[in-house]
Design a protein around this motif. Structure first.
Motif, short mmCIF file in Angstrom:
data_model
loop_
_atom_site.label_atom_id
_atom_site.label_comp_id
_atom_site.label_asym_id
_atom_site.label_seq_id
_atom_site.Cartn_x
_atom_site.Cartn_y
_atom_site.Cartn_z
N UNK A 72 0.83 -1.21 0.00
CA UNK A 72 0.00 0.00 0.00
C UNK A 72 0.86 1.26 0.00
N UNK A 73 0.62 2.14 -0.95
CA UNK A 73 1.39 3.38 -1.03
C UNK A 73 0.52 4.62 -0.80
N UNK A 74 -0.78 4.44 -0.64
CA UNK A 74 -1.65 5.56 -0.33
C UNK A 74 -1.62 5.77 1.18
N UNK A 104 -2.91 -7.49 3.70
CA UNK A 104 -1.54 -7.03 3.85
C UNK A 104 -1.47 -6.15 5.09
N UNK A 105 -0.33 -6.17 5.77
CA UNK A 105 -0.13 -5.31 6.93
C UNK A 105 0.62 -4.06 6.48
N UNK A 106 0.03 -2.91 6.72
CA UNK A 106 0.64 -1.65 6.31
C UNK A 106 1.80 -1.28 7.24
N UNK A 107 2.57 -0.28 6.83
CA UNK A 107 3.75 0.13 7.59
C UNK A 107 3.38 0.56 9.01
N UNK A 108 2.16 1.09 9.19
CA UNK A 108 1.74 1.55 10.51
C UNK A 108 1.08 0.44 11.33
#
Length: 286
Positions: A72-74, A104-108
Protein backbone atom coordinates in the motif's frame (compact mmCIF):
# COMPACT_ATOMS: atom_id res chain seq x y z
CA UNK A 1 -86.23 -9.46 15.65
CA UNK A 2 -84.01 -12.37 14.72
CA UNK A 3 -83.78 -11.10 11.12
CA UNK A 4 -82.82 -7.63 12.40
CA UNK A 5 -80.01 -9.04 14.57
CA UNK A 6 -78.70 -11.12 11.68
CA UNK A 7 -78.64 -8.07 9.42
CA UNK A 8 -76.75 -6.00 12.05
CA UNK A 9 -74.25 -8.81 12.63
CA UNK A 10 -73.63 -9.12 8.92
CA UNK A 11 -73.09 -5.37 8.62
CA UNK A 12 -70.60 -5.37 11.52
CA UNK A 13 -68.75 -8.32 9.98
CA UNK A 14 -68.48 -6.55 6.60
CA UNK A 15 -67.15 -3.40 8.26
CA UNK A 16 -64.56 -5.46 10.16
CA UNK A 17 -63.39 -7.19 6.98
CA UNK A 18 -63.05 -3.87 5.13
CA UNK A 19 -61.18 -2.31 8.06
CA UNK A 20 -58.79 -5.23 8.30
CA UNK A 21 -58.08 -5.17 4.56
CA UNK A 22 -57.45 -1.44 4.64
CA UNK A 23 -55.16 -1.77 7.63
CA UNK A 24 -53.07 -4.46 5.95
CA UNK A 25 -52.67 -2.39 2.79
CA UNK A 26 -52.02 0.90 4.55
CA UNK A 27 -48.76 2.62 3.61
CA UNK A 28 -48.54 3.75 7.23
CA UNK A 29 -47.97 0.19 8.40
CA UNK A 30 -44.31 -0.07 9.58
CA UNK A 31 -42.14 -2.47 7.55
CA UNK A 32 -39.09 -4.35 8.71
CA UNK A 33 -36.01 -3.59 6.57
CA UNK A 34 -34.37 -6.64 5.01
CA UNK A 35 -31.51 -8.08 7.03
CA UNK A 36 -28.08 -7.79 5.41
CA UNK A 37 -26.28 -11.07 6.04
CA UNK A 38 -23.42 -10.32 3.66
CA UNK A 39 -19.87 -10.55 4.97
CA UNK A 40 -16.53 -9.66 3.42
CA UNK A 41 -15.97 -8.69 -0.21
CA UNK A 42 -18.98 -8.97 -2.52
CA UNK A 43 -19.56 -8.88 -6.27
CA UNK A 44 -22.00 -6.44 -7.82
CA UNK A 45 -23.01 -5.84 -11.43
CA UNK A 46 -22.76 -2.33 -12.85
CA UNK A 47 -24.30 -1.30 -16.18
CA UNK A 48 -21.07 0.36 -17.33
CA UNK A 49 -18.29 -1.63 -15.65
CA UNK A 50 -19.82 -5.09 -15.39
CA UNK A 51 -18.71 -7.16 -12.39
CA UNK A 52 -17.13 -5.03 -9.65
CA UNK A 53 -15.95 -5.58 -6.08
CA UNK A 54 -17.81 -3.98 -3.17
CA UNK A 55 -17.91 -4.21 0.60
CA UNK A 56 -20.74 -6.05 2.36
CA UNK A 57 -22.99 -3.00 2.07
CA UNK A 58 -22.46 -2.52 -1.65
CA UNK A 59 -19.93 0.34 -1.52
CA UNK A 60 -17.47 0.22 -4.41
CA UNK A 61 -13.81 -0.77 -3.94
CA UNK A 62 -10.79 0.39 -5.97
CA UNK A 63 -7.26 -0.58 -7.11
CA UNK A 64 -4.32 1.88 -7.10
CA UNK A 65 -1.76 1.58 -9.94
CA UNK A 66 1.00 2.73 -7.56
CA UNK A 67 0.38 -0.46 -5.54
CA UNK A 68 1.30 -2.87 -8.36
CA UNK A 69 4.03 -4.41 -6.19
CA UNK A 70 1.38 -5.28 -3.58
CA UNK A 71 2.51 -2.73 -0.99
CA UNK A 72 0.00 0.00 0.00
CA UNK A 73 1.39 3.38 -1.03
CA UNK A 74 -1.65 5.56 -0.33
CA UNK A 75 -0.69 7.04 3.04
CA UNK A 76 -1.15 10.24 4.98
CA UNK A 77 -3.41 12.76 3.27
CA UNK A 78 -4.10 10.32 0.44
CA UNK A 79 -6.22 8.27 2.84
CA UNK A 80 -8.63 11.17 3.27
CA UNK A 81 -9.76 10.71 -0.31
CA UNK A 82 -9.05 6.99 -0.53
CA UNK A 83 -9.80 5.30 2.82
CA UNK A 84 -8.46 1.76 3.11
CA UNK A 85 -10.81 -1.21 3.17
CA UNK A 86 -10.39 -4.08 5.56
CA UNK A 87 -12.62 -6.96 6.61
CA UNK A 88 -11.54 -9.95 8.66
CA UNK A 89 -14.66 -11.83 7.52
CA UNK A 90 -14.52 -14.39 4.74
CA UNK A 91 -16.69 -13.45 1.79
CA UNK A 92 -20.19 -14.91 1.73
CA UNK A 93 -20.49 -14.29 -2.04
CA UNK A 94 -20.57 -17.70 -3.70
CA UNK A 95 -19.49 -16.20 -7.04
CA UNK A 96 -16.28 -14.69 -5.71
CA UNK A 97 -12.98 -16.56 -6.09
CA UNK A 98 -11.96 -16.76 -2.42
CA UNK A 99 -8.39 -17.79 -3.27
CA UNK A 100 -7.82 -14.31 -4.74
CA UNK A 101 -8.70 -12.58 -1.45
CA UNK A 102 -5.97 -11.76 1.03
CA UNK A 103 -4.67 -9.07 3.34
CA UNK A 104 -1.54 -7.03 3.85
CA UNK A 105 -0.13 -5.31 6.93
CA UNK A 106 0.64 -1.65 6.31
CA UNK A 107 3.75 0.13 7.59
CA UNK A 108 1.74 1.55 10.51
CA UNK A 109 0.52 -1.90 11.55
CA UNK A 110 -3.02 -1.66 10.22
CA UNK A 111 -4.36 -4.43 8.01
CA UNK A 112 -5.84 -3.92 4.57
CA UNK A 113 -7.77 -6.39 2.44
CA UNK A 114 -6.41 -7.29 -1.00
CA UNK A 115 -7.70 -8.89 -4.19
CA UNK A 116 -5.18 -10.53 -6.51
CA UNK A 117 -2.58 -8.86 -4.31
CA UNK A 118 -3.91 -5.33 -4.87
CA UNK A 119 -4.76 -3.42 -1.68
CA UNK A 120 -8.40 -2.28 -1.72
CA UNK A 121 -9.67 1.25 -1.09
CA UNK A 122 -12.89 3.25 -0.96
CA UNK A 123 -13.36 6.58 -2.75
CA UNK A 124 -14.59 9.37 -0.47
CA UNK A 125 -16.61 10.82 -3.34
CA UNK A 126 -18.84 7.75 -3.50
CA UNK A 127 -21.62 8.86 -1.19
CA UNK A 128 -23.96 5.93 -1.69
CA UNK A 129 -24.09 2.25 -2.46
CA UNK A 130 -23.40 1.48 -6.10
CA UNK A 131 -21.71 4.78 -6.97
CA UNK A 132 -18.47 4.52 -9.00
CA UNK A 133 -17.12 8.04 -9.19
CA UNK A 134 -13.48 7.20 -8.46
CA UNK A 135 -12.67 5.19 -11.56
CA UNK A 136 -9.95 6.75 -13.72
CA UNK A 137 -8.99 9.47 -11.23
CA UNK A 138 -5.49 10.67 -12.08
CA UNK A 139 -5.25 7.85 -14.62
CA UNK A 140 -4.07 5.59 -11.79
CA UNK A 141 -7.19 4.71 -9.75
CA UNK A 142 -9.52 2.03 -11.13
CA UNK A 143 -12.65 0.30 -9.97
CA UNK A 144 -11.71 -3.10 -8.53
CA UNK A 145 -12.85 -5.91 -10.82
CA UNK A 146 -12.36 -9.68 -10.72
CA UNK A 147 -11.84 -10.06 -14.48
CA UNK A 148 -9.13 -7.68 -15.69
CA UNK A 149 -6.92 -9.13 -18.42
CA UNK A 150 -4.44 -6.29 -17.92
CA UNK A 151 -3.62 -3.81 -15.20
CA UNK A 152 -1.43 -0.71 -15.01
CA UNK A 153 1.56 -0.01 -12.80
CA UNK A 154 2.77 3.48 -11.96
CA UNK A 155 6.24 2.69 -10.69
CA UNK A 156 9.98 3.30 -10.88
CA UNK A 157 11.87 1.42 -13.60
CA UNK A 158 14.97 -0.28 -12.19
CA UNK A 159 17.58 -2.57 -13.73
CA UNK A 160 21.02 -3.56 -12.41
CA UNK A 161 20.29 -1.37 -9.37
CA UNK A 162 20.00 1.72 -11.58
CA UNK A 163 16.82 3.78 -11.80
CA UNK A 164 15.47 4.86 -15.18
CA UNK A 165 12.84 7.31 -16.35
CA UNK A 166 10.10 6.48 -18.87
CA UNK A 167 12.52 7.43 -21.69
CA UNK A 168 15.17 5.09 -20.19
CA UNK A 169 17.44 7.93 -19.16
CA UNK A 170 19.14 7.37 -15.82
CA UNK A 171 17.05 9.06 -13.15
CA UNK A 172 14.10 8.85 -10.83
CA UNK A 173 10.49 9.06 -11.87
CA UNK A 174 7.47 6.82 -12.21
CA UNK A 175 6.37 5.24 -15.49
CA UNK A 176 2.87 4.00 -16.32
CA UNK A 177 3.14 0.58 -17.96
CA UNK A 178 1.20 -2.63 -18.42
CA UNK A 179 1.15 -5.59 -16.04
CA UNK A 180 -0.88 -8.75 -15.88
CA UNK A 181 -3.86 -8.95 -13.53
CA UNK A 182 -1.56 -9.72 -10.60
CA UNK A 183 1.00 -6.96 -11.05
CA UNK A 184 3.68 -8.82 -13.05
CA UNK A 185 5.44 -6.58 -15.57
CA UNK A 186 4.79 -7.05 -19.30
CA UNK A 187 7.34 -6.33 -22.04
CA UNK A 188 7.51 -5.86 -25.78
CA UNK A 189 10.23 -7.31 -28.05
CA UNK A 190 11.51 -4.45 -30.23
CA UNK A 191 11.93 -6.54 -33.45
CA UNK A 192 8.32 -7.80 -33.33
CA UNK A 193 5.77 -6.63 -35.89
CA UNK A 194 2.10 -5.80 -35.52
CA UNK A 195 0.42 -8.97 -34.32
CA UNK A 196 3.52 -11.06 -35.07
CA UNK A 197 5.76 -12.72 -32.47
CA UNK A 198 9.23 -12.93 -34.05
CA UNK A 199 10.99 -14.16 -30.90
CA UNK A 200 9.38 -17.37 -29.73
CA UNK A 201 10.57 -20.29 -31.86
CA UNK A 202 11.11 -22.93 -29.18
CA UNK A 203 10.13 -23.97 -25.68
CA UNK A 204 13.60 -22.92 -24.50
CA UNK A 205 13.08 -19.35 -25.68
CA UNK A 206 9.60 -19.35 -24.20
CA UNK A 207 11.12 -20.31 -20.87
CA UNK A 208 13.29 -17.18 -20.86
CA UNK A 209 10.69 -14.72 -22.11
CA UNK A 210 7.34 -16.46 -21.50
CA UNK A 211 4.44 -15.23 -23.59
CA UNK A 212 1.57 -13.66 -21.70
CA UNK A 213 -1.35 -16.03 -22.12
CA UNK A 214 -4.77 -14.57 -21.41
CA UNK A 215 -8.23 -14.30 -22.82
CA UNK A 216 -9.41 -10.82 -23.69
CA UNK A 217 -11.71 -9.97 -20.78
CA UNK A 218 -11.95 -6.57 -19.11
CA UNK A 219 -9.31 -3.83 -19.10
CA UNK A 220 -8.93 -0.69 -16.95
CA UNK A 221 -10.77 2.33 -18.34
CA UNK A 222 -7.46 4.03 -19.23
CA UNK A 223 -6.84 1.28 -21.81
CA UNK A 224 -8.86 1.21 -25.03
CA UNK A 225 -10.13 -2.32 -25.40
CA UNK A 226 -9.77 -1.99 -29.18
CA UNK A 227 -5.98 -1.74 -28.62
CA UNK A 228 -5.90 -5.23 -27.08
CA UNK A 229 -5.92 -8.46 -29.06
CA UNK A 230 -4.98 -12.15 -29.01
CA UNK A 231 -2.67 -14.00 -31.41
CA UNK A 232 -1.74 -17.68 -31.67
CA UNK A 233 1.91 -18.81 -31.46
CA UNK A 234 2.00 -21.92 -33.60
CA UNK A 235 5.54 -22.93 -32.57
CA UNK A 236 4.48 -23.53 -28.96
CA UNK A 237 0.72 -23.88 -29.36
CA UNK A 238 -0.18 -20.95 -27.10
CA UNK A 239 -2.23 -17.79 -27.38
CA UNK A 240 -0.60 -14.45 -26.58
CA UNK A 241 -2.18 -11.14 -25.63
CA UNK A 242 -1.15 -8.04 -27.60
CA UNK A 243 -1.35 -4.30 -26.93
CA UNK A 244 -1.36 -1.90 -29.87
CA UNK A 245 -0.19 -4.86 -31.91
CA UNK A 246 2.80 -5.62 -29.65
CA UNK A 247 2.89 -9.24 -28.38
CA UNK A 248 3.28 -9.25 -24.58
CA UNK A 249 5.97 -11.15 -22.66
CA UNK A 250 7.18 -11.77 -19.12
CA UNK A 251 10.87 -11.77 -18.12
CA UNK A 252 11.57 -15.04 -16.29
CA UNK A 253 13.92 -13.33 -13.80
CA UNK A 254 11.21 -10.98 -12.54
CA UNK A 255 10.61 -13.23 -9.56
CA UNK A 256 8.05 -11.07 -7.80
CA UNK A 257 5.27 -8.69 -8.73
CA UNK A 258 6.52 -5.17 -9.37
CA UNK A 259 9.94 -6.27 -10.68
CA UNK A 260 10.87 -4.74 -14.07
CA UNK A 261 14.45 -5.98 -14.35
CA UNK A 262 14.15 -7.07 -17.98
CA UNK A 263 14.52 -3.54 -19.35
CA UNK A 264 18.34 -3.81 -19.35
CA UNK A 265 18.50 -7.09 -21.28
CA UNK A 266 19.82 -6.85 -24.83
CA UNK A 267 21.30 -3.79 -26.53
CA UNK A 268 20.63 -1.41 -23.67
CA UNK A 269 17.95 -0.09 -21.32
CA UNK A 270 14.62 -0.20 -23.13
CA UNK A 271 16.12 -0.91 -26.55
CA UNK A 272 15.40 -4.62 -26.90
CA UNK A 273 12.88 -5.44 -24.18
CA UNK A 274 11.04 -2.26 -23.14
CA UNK A 275 8.13 -2.34 -20.75
CA UNK A 276 4.88 -1.85 -22.61
CA UNK A 277 3.95 1.71 -21.68
CA UNK A 278 0.38 2.93 -21.83
CA UNK A 279 1.31 5.57 -24.41
CA UNK A 280 3.27 3.14 -26.63
CA UNK A 281 3.16 3.68 -30.38
CA UNK A 282 1.41 1.09 -32.52
CA UNK A 283 3.64 -1.81 -33.54
CA UNK A 284 4.93 -1.55 -37.12
CA UNK A 285 3.34 -3.59 -39.87
CA UNK A 286 5.26 -6.46 -41.46
Amino acid sequence: MLIYLKRNLLAVLCIAIVFTACKKSSSDEPTTPPVNNNKGIQLATDAKFGSVLTDKDGKTLYFFANDAAGTPTCIGGCETTWPLYYSADASTDLNLNKTEVGEVTRADGRKQSTYRGYPLYYFAGDAAKGEIKGDGVGGIWFVAKPDYSLMLANAQLTGNNINYTSTYAVGDGKTIYLTDSKGRTLYAFAPDKNGVNTYTRSAAQEGIWPVYESELLSVPSAIAKTDVGVITIATIGKKQLTYKGWPLYYWASDVKRGDNLGIVIGKGPGLTWPVLQLNATVAPAQ
